[in-house]
Design an enzyme around this catalytic site. Structure first.
Site, PDB file in Angstrom:
ATOM      1  N   THR A 174       0.919  -1.381   0.075  1.00 27.22           N
ATOM      2  CA  THR A 174       0.152   0.044   0.063  1.00 27.22           C
ATOM      3  C   THR A 174       0.913   1.129   0.000  1.00 27.22           C
ATOM      4  OG1 THR A 174      -1.830   1.036   1.019  1.00 27.22           O
ATOM      5  CG2 THR A 174      -0.227   0.168   2.503  1.00 27.22           C
ATOM      6  N   LYS A 180      -6.335  10.456  -3.993  1.00 27.28           N
ATOM      7  CA  LYS A 180      -6.687   9.022  -4.821  1.00 27.28           C
ATOM      8  C   LYS A 180      -7.523   9.258  -5.844  1.00 27.28           C
ATOM      9  CE  LYS A 180      -7.681   4.303  -2.991  1.00 27.28           C
ATOM     10  NZ  LYS A 180      -8.160   3.488  -2.190  1.00 27.28           N
ATOM     11  N   GLU A 205      -5.093  -2.727   4.313  1.00 29.17           N
ATOM     12  CA  GLU A 205      -4.836  -3.325   5.637  1.00 29.17           C
ATOM     13  C   GLU A 205      -5.897  -4.132   6.207  1.00 29.17           C
ATOM     14  OE1 GLU A 205      -4.291  -0.359   4.606  1.00 29.17           O
ATOM     15  OE2 GLU A 205      -2.421   0.685   5.147  1.00 29.17           O
ATOM     16  N   TRP A 218      -3.468   5.598  -5.662  1.00 24.76           N
ATOM     17  CA  TRP A 218      -2.843   6.660  -4.780  1.00 24.76           C
ATOM     18  C   TRP A 218      -1.738   7.398  -5.647  1.00 24.76           C
ATOM     19  CZ3 TRP A 218      -5.390   7.667  -0.714  1.00 24.76           C
ATOM     20  CH2 TRP A 218      -6.111   6.715  -0.030  1.00 24.76           C
TER      21      TRP A 218
HETATM   22  P1  AMP Z   1      -6.424   1.128  -0.259  1.00 28.83           P
HETATM   23  O1  AMP Z   1      -5.609   0.749   0.896  1.00 28.83           O
HETATM   24  O2  AMP Z   1      -5.628   1.492  -1.443  1.00 28.83           O
HETATM   25  O3  AMP Z   1      -7.430   0.225  -0.458  1.00 28.83           O
HETATM   26  O4  AMP Z   1      -7.022   2.717   0.185  1.00 28.83           O
HETATM   27  C1  AMP Z   1      -7.840   2.542   1.438  1.00 28.83           C
HETATM   28  C2  AMP Z   1      -8.392   3.948   1.430  1.00 28.83           C
HETATM   29  O5  AMP Z   1      -9.110   4.424   0.698  1.00 28.83           O
HETATM   30  C3  AMP Z   1      -9.103   4.301   2.863  1.00 28.83           C
HETATM   31  O6  AMP Z   1      -8.294   4.718   3.985  1.00 28.83           O
HETATM   32  C4  AMP Z   1      -9.827   5.543   2.311  1.00 28.83           C
HETATM   33  O7  AMP Z   1      -9.144   6.772   2.497  1.00 28.83           O
HETATM   34  C5  AMP Z   1      -9.981   5.481   0.911  1.00 28.83           C
HETATM   35  N1  AMP Z   1     -11.307   4.783   0.781  1.00 28.83           N
HETATM   36  C6  AMP Z   1     -11.578   3.377   0.637  1.00 28.83           C
HETATM   37  N2  AMP Z   1     -13.079   3.021   0.424  1.00 28.83           N
HETATM   38  C7  AMP Z   1     -13.577   4.387   0.328  1.00 28.83           C
HETATM   39  C8  AMP Z   1     -15.062   4.878   0.338  1.00 28.83           C
HETATM   40  N3  AMP Z   1     -16.085   3.991   0.076  1.00 28.83           N
HETATM   41  N4  AMP Z   1     -15.314   6.207   0.553  1.00 28.83           N
HETATM   42  C9  AMP Z   1     -14.099   7.075   0.841  1.00 28.83           C
HETATM   43  N5  AMP Z   1     -12.995   6.627   0.849  1.00 28.83           N
HETATM   44  C10 AMP Z   1     -12.658   5.393   0.565  1.00 28.83           C
END
Ligand code: AMP
Length: 538
Positions: free
Chosen positions: A177, A433, A323, A438
């Protein structure tokens, strides 16, 4: 009760004994369809496990993949952990320096790569030490010095496979990540976490059914396609893997042609689909599609409502993280809310949702106190549960992401209402994002501040209709110096993937600071964060 280890072996054995007749369909890069059954898939996954042993891999060694959503990738999802190895799925969209870093950090010994992604490998090949490169060939023969995937399988005998004695706490898979600062961090999934996550994903509103035809648009290199390949195989759902073509038209062709009932992806994908359906509402019959799961970024309420009211399609909003394997909270409506007026229902469905069973949530303020569940008071979302990471891979410096009493600090700033529905308000992590991927604002800032004309630079996320967020750079020049946006972009270009480059630059006289001297990005966001488009990235 029996001491029954929760391992991936259980999922494969179940698929083998119950679902041999069910189909797994893949659209190949040339758009032809490959179709086989679970009865074909299981022996091939076993052969892969045998072949990996024959290559001399030891228990716990990492096997990387650079693949799309395709049946060979599914075979690796099972063959690698069942050889006692760890499946390390890699995102081909990362910058070559990050790709090299994560391959070296994970110490991948084998890489399974789709031949369409060989140009990605070429960009970091010289910087990594991978012993065996296994190429899934479509167009040409595997290049010299590599092994053809089919040849590798042909060298192994499925009958030589025996289910290993695995401990449920052993590593089965890993995924990196993006870090706020510095390098990506590895998250390691145990067999137990993946099995329990599959059970969680098979239950409740987000539940996959045996009768479903599931098309994961979310890539298999993004948190294991949100767990769907494991869950579908456990449940015996028909699987449709879309390969590299993910535009609205290519997806609709598969939805209609393969009678897809369940799909999942980031908002950018569904916003594209909605635009397409709005333009030509009658073109595709999507009436079999019972659920579009959306997550990874906030799903706009207008999108959820648009699908519902104009096309009769149900969008289910969910939140998760690398995570958290990733399922955390899901915004299905509790039964009494189903009776509420449309405004209230859509307001709830646009929230991130309430926790799935086995995930616990709380939100804490800066002083480490729980904030009340009143839908107003903000705090950092913290989670715990059997599929939540308790540490990053070899990263003791990240220990502060875990609280002393055993919760994971998500970095998402949320409110939780009296019913337990989470709503994300902001992010404490300095990341942008864009289209589900990211971008590190800190990395861009540091690079910009290396430009001879730049005194200070702060990069913020601005909302974007198509990509959810895009980077905007606020730049202060050194006295007597100046540069154009094009010059700054060209300066960044060699160091970053193209889609990372800021779309817009604001030239300011100073960057507002906190008392501690840090950039006060909230002030910049208030000033500049209005939705902008179109952008070069669109
Ligand atoms: P990742 O580890 O790349 O899956 O990213 C996780 C992060 O994406 C979370 O901590 C949030 O900041 C963002 N995220 C994931 N799902 C959502 C959602 N439904 N709405 C807003 N932010 C989200």
């Amino acid at each position: 009760m029996m001491d029954y280890p929760l391992t991936i072996a259980f999922i494969l054995r179940r698929a083998e004994t119950l679902f041999g007749h069910k189909a797994i369909i893949t659209r190949r890069p040339d758009k032809t369809l490959h179709r086989y059954t679970y009865a074909d898939f299981v022996p091939r996954a076993k052969k892969l496990a045998v072949a990996l042993r024959q290559l001399g891999l030891r228990r716990g060694d990492r096997v990387a993949t650079l693949c799309w959503n395709q049946y060979e990738h599914l075979e690796a999802y099972f063959g690698v952990p069942l050889a006692g190895n760890v499946l390390h799925t890699i995102n081909p969209r990362l910058h070559p320096s990050d790709l090299a870093y994560i391959v070296n950090d994970a110490e991948d010994r084998v890489l399974i790569i789709d031949d369409t992604l060989l140009p990605v490998l070429e960009k970091f090949r010289a910087d990594v030490r991978i012993e065996h490169i296994v190429v899934i060939e479509h167009a040409a023969q595997a290049p010299a010095g590599t092994i053809g995937y089919e040849k590798l399988l042909a060298s192994a005998d499925a009958n030589a496979f025996a289910y290993p004695q695995l401990d449920e706490g052993e590593a089965a898979a890993m995924c990196y990540t993006s870090g706020t600062t510095g390098r990506p961090k590895g998250v390691v999934y145990s067999h137990r976490a993946l099995v329990l996550h599959s059970l969680g994903q098979a239950s409740g509103a987000v539940g996959v059914l045996e009768s479903d035809v599931v098309l994961p648009v979310v890539p298999m290199f993004h948190v294991n396609a949100w767990g769907l390949p494991f869950t579908c195989t456990m449940i015996g759902a028909t699987q449709v893997h879309p390969g590299p073509h993910l535009d609205a038209e290519s997806l609709c062709d598969l939805f209609v042609g393969q009678h897809v009932t369940y799909t999942a992806g980031v908002p950018t994908i569904w916003l594209g689909l909605l635009r397409r359906l709005d333009e030509r509402p009658k073109e595709y019959d999507l009436s079999r599609l019972r659920l579009l799961v959306v997550g990874g970024s906030a799903a706009p309420k207008s999108m959820i409502r648009g699908f519902d009211e104009r096309h009769g399609l149900r969008v289910l909003h969910a939140w998760g993280m690398t995570e958290t394997t990733p399922l955390g909270v899901v915004s299905s409506l509790m039964s009494d809310l189903e009776q509420a007026d449309a405004e209230t229902r859509f307001a709830y469905r646009a929230k991130q949702g309430y926790p799935v069973p086995l995930v616990e949530i709380r939100a804490q303020d800066d002083a480490g106190h729980d904030v009340p569940w009143n839908g107003k008071t903000m705090g950092e979302l913290q989670v715990r549960g059997p599929w939540v990471a308790r540490a990053y891979y070899r990263s003791p410096e990240s220990a502060d992401r875990f609280t002393a009493d055993g919760w994971f600090r998500t970095g998402d700033i949320v409110t939780i209402d009296a019913r337990g529905y989470v709503e994300i308000q902001d992010r404490s992590k300095d990341l942008i994002k864009s289209g589900g991927e990211w971008i590190s604002s800190v990395a861009l800032e540091n690079a910009l501040m290396g430009h001879p004309a730049v005194a200070e630079a702060a990069v913020i996320a601005v909302p974007h209709a198509r990509w959810q967020e895009r980077p905007l750079a606020c730049v202060v020049f050194k006295p007597g110096c100046t540069a154009t946006a094009e010059e700054l972009r060209a300066f960044l270009a060699p160091s970053f993937a193209k889609w990372w480059l800021p779309d817009a630059f604001e030239f300011v006289t100073e960057i507002p600071k906190t008392a501690a001297g840090k950039f006060r990005k909230t002030a910049l966001r208030e000033r500049f964060a209005t939705a902008r488009e179109p952008s070069p990235a669109s």
